[in-house]
Design a protein around this motif. Structure first.
Motif, PDB file in Angstrom:
ATOM      1  N   LEU A   1      -9.728  -3.644 -15.583  1.00 44.77           N
ATOM      2  CA  LEU A   1      -9.384  -2.567 -16.509  1.00 44.77           C
ATOM      3  C   LEU A   1      -7.980  -2.786 -17.061  1.00 44.77           C
ATOM      4  CD1 LEU A   1      -9.759   0.282 -17.803  1.00 44.77           C
ATOM      5  CD2 LEU A   1      -8.951   1.238 -15.614  1.00 44.77           C
ATOM      6  N   GLU A   2      -7.871  -2.867 -18.366  1.00 47.16           N
ATOM      7  CA  GLU A   2      -6.581  -2.916 -19.058  1.00 47.16           C
ATOM      8  C   GLU A   2      -6.253  -1.506 -19.535  1.00 47.16           C
ATOM      9  OE1 GLU A   2      -4.564  -5.409 -22.744  1.00 47.16           O
ATOM     10  OE2 GLU A   2      -6.670  -4.803 -22.916  1.00 47.16           O
ATOM     11  N   ILE A   3      -5.014  -1.069 -19.318  1.00 48.84           N
ATOM     12  CA  ILE A   3      -4.603   0.275 -19.738  1.00 48.84           C
ATOM     13  C   ILE A   3      -3.491   0.149 -20.774  1.00 48.84           C
ATOM     14  CG2 ILE A   3      -3.691   2.511 -19.010  1.00 48.84           C
ATOM     15  CD1 ILE A   3      -4.775   1.910 -16.200  1.00 48.84           C
TER      16      ILE A   3
ATOM     17  N   LEU B   1     -11.323  -9.282 -17.910  1.00 50.50           N
ATOM     18  CA  LEU B   1     -11.251  -7.862 -18.210  1.00 50.50           C
ATOM     19  C   LEU B   1     -12.572  -7.365 -18.768  1.00 50.50           C
ATOM     20  CD1 LEU B   1      -7.737  -7.650 -19.897  1.00 50.50           C
ATOM     21  CD2 LEU B   1      -8.387  -6.696 -17.689  1.00 50.50           C
ATOM     22  N   ARG B   2     -12.920  -6.151 -18.395  1.00 48.23           N
ATOM     23  CA  ARG B   2     -14.171  -5.556 -18.854  1.00 48.23           C
ATOM     24  C   ARG B   2     -13.923  -4.419 -19.831  1.00 48.23           C
ATOM     25  NH1 ARG B   2     -18.709  -2.641 -14.945  1.00 48.23           N
ATOM     26  NH2 ARG B   2     -20.538  -3.123 -16.248  1.00 48.23           N
TER      27      ARG B   2
ATOM     28  N   SER C   1      -9.368   3.744 -10.440  1.00 48.90           N
ATOM     29  CA  SER C   1     -10.708   3.354 -10.875  1.00 48.90           C
ATOM     30  C   SER C   1     -11.242   2.181 -10.065  1.00 48.90           C
ATOM     31  CB  SER C   1     -10.691   2.945 -12.352  1.00 48.90           C
ATOM     32  OG  SER C   1     -10.397   4.038 -13.187  1.00 48.90           O
ATOM     33  N   ARG C   2     -12.544   2.185  -9.834  1.00 51.74           N
ATOM     34  CA  ARG C   2     -13.190   1.013  -9.272  1.00 51.74           C
ATOM     35  C   ARG C   2     -13.079  -0.126 -10.282  1.00 51.74           C
ATOM     36  NH1 ARG C   2     -15.440   3.112  -4.868  1.00 51.74           N
ATOM     37  NH2 ARG C   2     -16.384   5.194  -4.971  1.00 51.74           N
ATOM     38  N   GLU C   3     -13.023  -1.343  -9.787  1.00 50.92           N
ATOM     39  CA  GLU C   3     -12.817  -2.520 -10.637  1.00 50.92           C
ATOM     40  C   GLU C   3     -11.522  -2.386 -11.442  1.00 50.92           C
ATOM     41  OE1 GLU C   3     -16.300  -3.098 -13.091  1.00 50.92           O
ATOM     42  OE2 GLU C   3     -17.426  -3.946 -11.420  1.00 50.92           O
ATOM     43  N   ARG C   4     -10.474  -1.862 -10.795  1.00 47.20           N
ATOM     44  CA  ARG C   4      -9.200  -1.693 -11.496  1.00 47.20           C
ATOM     45  C   ARG C   4      -8.682  -3.026 -12.037  1.00 47.20           C
ATOM     46  NH1 ARG C   4      -5.726  -1.958 -14.304  1.00 47.20           N
ATOM     47  NH2 ARG C   4      -3.683  -0.953 -14.345  1.00 47.20           N
ATOM     48  N   ASP C   5      -8.999  -4.127 -11.356  1.00 48.32           N
ATOM     49  CA  ASP C   5      -8.521  -5.428 -11.810  1.00 48.32           C
ATOM     50  C   ASP C   5      -9.206  -5.883 -13.093  1.00 48.32           C
ATOM     51  OD1 ASP C   5     -10.910  -5.600 -10.345  1.00 48.32           O
ATOM     52  OD2 ASP C   5     -10.594  -7.714  -9.906  1.00 48.32           O
TER      53      ASP C   5
END
Length: 293
Positions: A44-46, A13-14, A38-42
């Motif tokens: 991204l933690e929401i 995660l970024r 979003s790009r790089e959704r993998d």
């Protein structure tokens, strides 16, 4: 067996995006829809922190199963809620995002790339645009006593214009509508000061960054859209008191005279025969149900 190429190695995660929500189901749905694209959704933690909403906000994880929905039993104020979310977040970068803000597919990844490339920069924000594409920055100067007095009484802080053609602009005090912060800095300042209730945690963060000798940058080439929605707390009885109490805490920490600031506000309420406001100001009552010390 051959070694996997760099493209095949899973990346961690970024960014952890953190949304605080209170009876804002439609806005949160719009914000989540944009984040999911979003790009790089993998990477991204929401995280959505819901303050015991009654409008279905807390059930949005049935529509967005990849998010982490945190349900609080009552409105605990932004300081406590952000601390809960920050301690839960797994990424090194935190994106505090208002439900009123709609990111573009590039907003999160572009902001993360720029922030990670600037070692003297602790926080970064995009240029906010209104729905017509016109600049609508939520960036201010750190408030003094005069500005806090006006703002605590309901007047908006004056915004600082941003040069939309600049590569980046060092700013003093951006709102938390869309602000990416290094998690390590929040941890180093021992998280958010819970002497604040809901209001002025953004000013506290900006002041902590300034005192640490670090920078906050706005990147005008990175955009997000802010929708002018009503304050979900506008009808809450203690919202105005919380705003004044938070202002007094900020003054007490950085200029002195915080209690006298709150006492003058309480006496003003007494002069208007607003005995409920007088009592809550005198005791330092906050939205989270606690009292300032």
């Amino acid at each position: 067996m051959p070694e996997p190429s760099p493209q095949e190695i899973p990346q961690g995660l970024r960014v952890s995006a953190i949304l605080l929500a209170y009876n804002q189901a439609a806005s949160v749905r719009r914000a989540l829809t944009a984040l999911e694209s979003s790009r790089e959704r993998d990477r991204l933690e929401i995280i959505v922190v819901d303050y015991a909403s009654q409008d279905g906000t807390a059930r949005l994880d049935t529509e967005f199963p990849a998010i982490n929905m945190m349900r609080l039993p009552h409105h605990m104020g932004s300081a406590r809620a952000m601390n809960i979310a920050t301690r839960t977040a797994k990424a090194d970068l935190l994106l505090f995002l208002s439900p009123d803000v709609e990111v573009t597919p590039d907003t999160v990844s572009a902001l993360a790339t720029r922030l990670q490339s600037e070692p003297d920069t602790v926080a970064a924000c995009p240029l906010l645009l209104d729905p017509h594409g016109q600049p609508a920055p939520r960036i201010f100067r750190l408030p003094n006593r005069e500005a806090l007095t006006a703002a605590a009484q309901g007047s908006p802080l004056p915004t600082v214009p941003i040069d939309a053609a600049a590569d980046n602009v060092v700013v003093e005090f951006p709102s938390l509508d869309a602000l990416m912060v290094r998690r390590s800095f929040v941890q180093a300042m021992n998280y958010f000061d819970q002497r604040y209730g809901h209001y002025w945690t953004d000013a506290e963060l900006a002041m902590q960054i300034r005192r640490a000798g670090k920078k906050i940058r706005c990147y005008p080439g990175i955009h997000a859209t802010i929708h002018a929605e009503p304050d979900p707390l506008q009808n809450e009885k203690l919202a105005a008191t919380d705003r004044m109490v938070g202002a007094s805490e900020f003054l007490g920490k950085y200029e002195g005279g915080g209690f006298s600031f709150r006492l003058n506000a309480a006496l003003g309420s007494l002069a208007r025969f607003d005995f409920g406001r007088f009592s809550s100001l005198l005791s330092g009552q906050k939205l989270d149900g606690s009292q300032a010390h």
